[in-house]
Design an enzyme around this catalytic site. Structure first.
Site, PDB file in Angstrom:
ATOM      1  CE  LYS A   1      -2.265  -1.133   3.847  1.00  0.00           C
ATOM      2  NZ  LYS A   1      -1.710  -2.469   4.190  1.00  0.00           N
TER       3      LYS A   1
ATOM      4  NE  ARG B   1      -4.101  -1.771   9.907  1.00  0.00           N
ATOM      5  CZ  ARG B   1      -3.051  -1.153   9.363  1.00  0.00           C
ATOM      6  NH1 ARG B   1      -3.106   0.117   9.039  1.00  0.00           N
ATOM      7  NH2 ARG B   1      -1.957  -1.822   9.127  1.00  0.00           N
TER       8      ARG B   1
ATOM      9  NE  ARG C   1       7.647  -3.252   5.773  1.00  0.00           N
ATOM     10  CZ  ARG C   1       6.356  -2.932   5.690  1.00  0.00           C
ATOM     11  NH1 ARG C   1       5.839  -2.540   4.551  1.00  0.00           N
ATOM     12  NH2 ARG C   1       5.571  -3.010   6.740  1.00  0.00           N
TER      13      ARG C   1
ATOM     14  NE  ARG D   1       6.566  -0.893  10.304  1.00  0.00           N
ATOM     15  CZ  ARG D   1       5.447  -0.902   9.600  1.00  0.00           C
ATOM     16  NH1 ARG D   1       5.407  -0.326   8.423  1.00  0.00           N
ATOM     17  NH2 ARG D   1       4.367  -1.484  10.075  1.00  0.00           N
TER      18      ARG D   1
ATOM     19  NE  ARG E   1       2.173  -5.472  11.168  1.00  0.00           N
ATOM     20  CZ  ARG E   1       3.256  -5.247  10.408  1.00  0.00           C
ATOM     21  NH1 ARG E   1       4.408  -5.821  10.712  1.00  0.00           N
ATOM     22  NH2 ARG E   1       3.164  -4.453   9.368  1.00  0.00           N
TER      23      ARG E   1
HETATM   24  P1  AMP Z   1       1.010   0.069   8.914  1.00  0.00           P
HETATM   25  O1  AMP Z   1       2.158   1.001   8.753  1.00  0.00           O
HETATM   26  O2  AMP Z   1      -0.200   0.472   8.144  1.00  0.00           O
HETATM   27  O3  AMP Z   1       1.382  -1.375   8.691  1.00  0.00           O
HETATM   28  O4  AMP Z   1       0.568   0.156  10.455  1.00  0.00           O
HETATM   29  C1  AMP Z   1       1.466  -0.203  11.493  1.00  0.00           C
HETATM   30  C2  AMP Z   1       0.708  -0.329  12.801  1.00  0.00           C
HETATM   31  O5  AMP Z   1       0.105   0.930  13.143  1.00  0.00           O
HETATM   32  C3  AMP Z   1      -0.456  -1.317  12.812  1.00  0.00           C
HETATM   33  O6  AMP Z   1      -0.030  -2.651  13.049  1.00  0.00           O
HETATM   34  C4  AMP Z   1      -1.292  -0.767  13.960  1.00  0.00           C
HETATM   35  O7  AMP Z   1      -0.710  -1.084  15.211  1.00  0.00           O
HETATM   36  C5  AMP Z   1      -1.149   0.740  13.760  1.00  0.00           C
HETATM   37  N1  AMP Z   1      -2.197   1.270  12.863  1.00  0.00           N
HETATM   38  C6  AMP Z   1      -2.021   1.837  11.648  1.00  0.00           C
HETATM   39  N2  AMP Z   1      -3.199   2.198  11.100  1.00  0.00           N
HETATM   40  C7  AMP Z   1      -4.151   1.842  12.007  1.00  0.00           C
HETATM   41  C8  AMP Z   1      -5.561   1.919  12.047  1.00  0.00           C
HETATM   42  N3  AMP Z   1      -6.258   2.440  11.012  1.00  0.00           N
HETATM   43  N4  AMP Z   1      -6.205   1.454  13.140  1.00  0.00           N
HETATM   44  C9  AMP Z   1      -5.537   0.934  14.179  1.00  0.00           C
HETATM   45  N5  AMP Z   1      -4.202   0.802  14.229  1.00  0.00           N
HETATM   46  C10 AMP Z   1      -3.509   1.252  13.150  1.00  0.00           C
END
Ligand code: AMP
Length: 190
Positions: A14, A89, A128, A134, A146
């Site tokens: 994404k 989400r 990654r 991360r 996740r």
């Molecule tokens: P991402 O970078 O999109 O993979 O997000 C990394 C982490 O941020 C996720 O595993 C969640 O812990 C948190 N996170 C990101 N977006 C959301 C969301 N819309 N709702 C809840 N937690 C989020």
């Protein structure tokens, strides 16, 4: 004005695709994961709170996430359209987003999923994790958590947007440029 939700499992690409699409269609890219990481880096209250969830691979609570997203949208009043990446989400987040956009006489134009097999994505995330720094990419157990969060809380959004006739999906496996092309075809058909 077009508002796109870029949808997909962790590691589906994404963020990578958003970088191309935001330029191509002049969209404001809002990644909730990036905004949380920015807050963690700057050691804000929001960052400290989010970190306790993110480090385990759990979703950050809806209330906090929704409020943050809305304030980011409000910071861009002149935007020609938004590209939401990693948000919504959960069903509650999607409902809140619909209501929030409706209050501005706007709506989600389409939700486009990057489709890919779990096992390929877990491998991709572990790869990654070697360079991203991360914590949530470095441990297979956290990555699996996740996916569990995705399956339980995020996957129901497919029905939610299908019922609105707004759900599209493209094959997320292939060269980056090919996938951008697949996404562009959907966007240009809207
Ligand atoms: P991402 O970078 O999109 O993979 O997000 C990394 C982490 O941020 C996720 O595993 C969640 O812990 C948190 N996170 C990101 N977006 C959301 C969301 N819309 N709702 C809840 N937690 C989020």
């Amino acid at each position: 004005m077009i508002n796109i939700v870029l949808f997909g499992k962790p590691g589906a690409g994404k963020g990578t695709q958003a970088e191309f699409l935001k330029e191509k269609y002049n969209l404001t890219h809002l990644s909730t994961g990036d905004i949380f990481r920015f807050n963690i880096k700057n050691d804000t209250d929001l960052g400290r709170l989010a970190k306790t969830y993110m480090d385990k691979g759990d979703l950050v609570p809806d209330e906090v996430t929704i409020q943050m997203l809305q304030s980011e949208v409000d910071k861009n009043p002149d935007s020609a359209g938004f590209l939401f990446d990693g948000f919504p989400r959960t069903i509650s987040q999607a409902q809140a987003l619909d209501a929030f956009l409706a209050s501005k006489n706007q709506e989600i134009t389409a939700t486009i999923a990057l489709d890919a097999d779990d096992e390929i994505l877990v491998e991709r995330l572990l790869e990654r994790g070697k360079t991203s720094g991360r914590a949530d990419d470095q441990d297979e157990e956290k990555i699996r958590n996740r996916y569990q969060e995705y399956n339980e809380k995020t996957a129901p959004l497919i029905d939610y947007y299908n019922q609105q006739g707004k759900f599209y999906s493209v094959n997320g496996i292939g060269a980056i440029i090919e996938i951008t092309e697949r996404l562009s075809q959907v966007i240009e058909s809207l």
